[in-house]
Design an enzyme around this catalytic site. Structure first.
Site, mmCIF file in Angstrom:
data_model
loop_
_atom_site.group_PDB
_atom_site.id
_atom_site.type_symbol
_atom_site.label_atom_id
_atom_site.label_comp_id
_atom_site.label_asym_id
_atom_site.label_seq_id
_atom_site.Cartn_x
_atom_site.Cartn_y
_atom_site.Cartn_z
ATOM 1 N N ASN A 169 -2.868 7.048 5.121
ATOM 2 C CA ASN A 169 -2.828 8.432 5.601
ATOM 3 C C ASN A 169 -2.040 9.373 4.700
ATOM 4 O O ASN A 169 -2.033 10.584 4.923
ATOM 5 C CB ASN A 169 -2.253 8.487 7.022
ATOM 6 C CG ASN A 169 -0.854 7.908 7.107
ATOM 7 O OD1 ASN A 169 -0.576 6.857 6.528
ATOM 8 N ND2 ASN A 169 0.036 8.567 7.834
ATOM 9 N N ARG A 170 -1.383 8.869 3.686
ATOM 10 C CA ARG A 170 -0.637 9.760 2.787
ATOM 11 C C ARG A 170 -0.356 9.041 1.469
ATOM 12 O O ARG A 170 -0.536 7.830 1.339
ATOM 13 C CB ARG A 170 0.678 10.216 3.425
ATOM 14 C CG ARG A 170 1.653 9.088 3.746
ATOM 15 C CD ARG A 170 2.928 9.645 4.362
ATOM 16 N NE ARG A 170 3.891 8.583 4.642
ATOM 17 C CZ ARG A 170 3.955 7.902 5.768
ATOM 18 N NH1 ARG A 170 3.099 8.163 6.739
ATOM 19 N NH2 ARG A 170 4.851 6.954 5.944
ATOM 20 N N GLY A 171 0.122 9.803 0.497
ATOM 21 C CA GLY A 171 0.568 9.243 -0.776
ATOM 22 C C GLY A 171 -0.475 8.401 -1.482
ATOM 23 O O GLY A 171 -1.650 8.782 -1.582
ATOM 24 N N ARG A 225 0.711 4.346 10.875
ATOM 25 C CA ARG A 225 1.671 3.927 11.897
ATOM 26 C C ARG A 225 2.224 5.104 12.681
ATOM 27 O O ARG A 225 2.429 5.027 13.889
ATOM 28 C CB ARG A 225 2.808 3.139 11.246
ATOM 29 C CG ARG A 225 3.796 2.503 12.227
ATOM 30 C CD ARG A 225 4.749 1.569 11.506
ATOM 31 N NE ARG A 225 5.559 2.264 10.538
ATOM 32 C CZ ARG A 225 6.765 2.778 10.793
ATOM 33 N NH1 ARG A 225 7.291 2.675 12.006
ATOM 34 N NH2 ARG A 225 7.452 3.376 9.853
ATOM 35 N N ASP A 229 0.484 -0.759 13.652
ATOM 36 C CA ASP A 229 1.750 -1.191 13.069
ATOM 37 C C ASP A 229 1.536 -2.620 12.597
ATOM 38 O O ASP A 229 1.354 -3.535 13.407
ATOM 39 C CB ASP A 229 2.861 -1.126 14.119
ATOM 40 C CG ASP A 229 4.222 -1.499 13.555
ATOM 41 O OD1 ASP A 229 4.279 -2.098 12.458
ATOM 42 O OD2 ASP A 229 5.232 -1.225 14.230
ATOM 43 N N GLY A 236 3.702 0.146 3.533
ATOM 44 C CA GLY A 236 5.048 -0.329 3.235
ATOM 45 C C GLY A 236 6.094 0.704 3.600
ATOM 46 O O GLY A 236 5.775 1.874 3.849
ATOM 47 N N TYR A 273 13.452 -4.145 -0.901
ATOM 48 C CA TYR A 273 12.144 -3.680 -1.376
ATOM 49 C C TYR A 273 11.684 -4.501 -2.584
ATOM 50 O O TYR A 273 10.522 -4.924 -2.659
ATOM 51 C CB TYR A 273 12.263 -2.206 -1.739
ATOM 52 C CG TYR A 273 10.959 -1.512 -2.068
ATOM 53 C CD1 TYR A 273 10.077 -1.152 -1.049
ATOM 54 C CD2 TYR A 273 10.627 -1.191 -3.374
ATOM 55 C CE1 TYR A 273 8.884 -0.493 -1.344
ATOM 56 C CE2 TYR A 273 9.446 -0.533 -3.680
ATOM 57 C CZ TYR A 273 8.580 -0.189 -2.660
ATOM 58 O OH TYR A 273 7.410 0.460 -2.962
ATOM 59 N N LYS A 303 8.335 -6.806 -2.774
ATOM 60 C CA LYS A 303 7.295 -6.494 -3.743
ATOM 61 C C LYS A 303 7.105 -7.625 -4.752
ATOM 62 O O LYS A 303 5.983 -7.883 -5.209
ATOM 63 C CB LYS A 303 7.618 -5.184 -4.465
ATOM 64 C CG LYS A 303 7.547 -3.951 -3.566
ATOM 65 C CD LYS A 303 6.141 -3.754 -2.998
ATOM 66 C CE LYS A 303 6.006 -2.440 -2.248
ATOM 67 N NZ LYS A 303 4.633 -2.219 -1.718
ATOM 68 N N ILE A 311 5.601 7.373 -9.425
ATOM 69 C CA ILE A 311 4.423 8.196 -9.205
ATOM 70 C C ILE A 311 4.850 9.511 -8.549
ATOM 71 O O ILE A 311 5.756 9.544 -7.718
ATOM 72 C CB ILE A 311 3.413 7.453 -8.297
ATOM 73 C CG1 ILE A 311 3.099 6.062 -8.879
ATOM 74 C CG2 ILE A 311 2.146 8.273 -8.128
ATOM 75 C CD1 ILE A 311 2.476 6.069 -10.261
#
Length: 239
Positions: A11-13, A34, A53, A82, A145, A149, A178
């Site tokens: 939904n974004r990014g 989410r 979720d 994430g 994180y 990853k 980014i």
């Protein structure tokens, strides 16, 4: 033939850019989100938005059922969802660590496992996991994180070995810095310091990551599996 595609956290990014790129090729794209509301752009592209979720196995199962009813069995999965909970090691709480690992790594396990069932029956599939350059080189204040990853790389390569005989590929994309809402919120001095570390001397665009994902999901990438593709301007070079 139009494929059924799922992009988690679409939904974004980065997720939104990936969903857009795959929808523009004619695929039937579903995204999970989410919180909040998905942008109208997704509906305009014909994308299905499903609230889910990925830390909840029941929600994952329900999301897949909804997607399968609408678009058919998922044959392309992009595991992008994430979170971050950045903090220095000695200040990081147990919850900060486990919530990031449960979402970014264990959540990916859940969505990949569920997609693999259908892909095995179809004897075809594309799985792309969104990792990060910090999973390769580390990052102060991001032990949680970075661990999650990095875990995606071992997980993805193991999946690639398990599923390859059924014409299912699994690859990992490792973005660097980014240009997104999150990085734009950084102080100018911090942004400038980051750019100095990048050989190409600029931030990447979400479209750069989406292009790599689109390729790995395509027939042109049929003989690529278990690969880690950096999209980082050279930042992680040598890792």
């Amino acid at each position: 033939m139009s494929r059924s595609v799922l992009v988690t956290g679409g939904n974004r990014g980065l997720g939104l850019a990936i969903a857009r790129a795959l929808a523009e090729t004619g695929d039937k794209v579903a995204i999970t989100y989410r919180t909040g509301e998905p942008p109208k752009e997704l509906a305009d592209l014909g994308c299905l938005a499903v609230k889910c979720d990925i830390t909840d196995p029941e929600q994952v199962e329900q999301a897949y059922k909804e997607i399968e009813d609408a678009n058919g069995r998922v044959t392309v999965l992009v595991a992008n969802a994430g979170i971050t909970r950045d903090q220095l090691l000695l200040r990081m709480s147990e919850e900060d660590f486990t919530s990031v690992v449960d979402t970014n790594l264990t959540g990916t396990f859940r969505v990949v496992k569920r997609a693999a069932k259908g892909m095995l029956r179809a004897r075809t599939g594309r799985i792309v996991l969104i990792s990060s350059v910090v999973g390769l080189k580390g990052s102060a204040g991001q032990t949680n994180y970075s661990a999650a990853k990095a875990g995606l790389i071992g997980f993805g390569r193991s999946v690639a070995r398990e599923l390859a005989s059924r014409n299912i590929t699994c690859n990992i994309v490792a973005p660097g810095f980014i240009d997104t809402d999150m990085t734009r919120a950084l102080e100018e001095e911090v942004r400038a310091d980051i750019v100095r570390q990048i050989p190409l001397a600029r931030y990447g665009g979400a479209e750069d990551v989406a292009a790599a994902v689109r390729f790995l999901a395509s027939e042109e990438a049929a003989y690529i599996t278990g690969a880690v593709i950096p999209v980082d301007g050279g930042l992680g070079m040598g890792h």
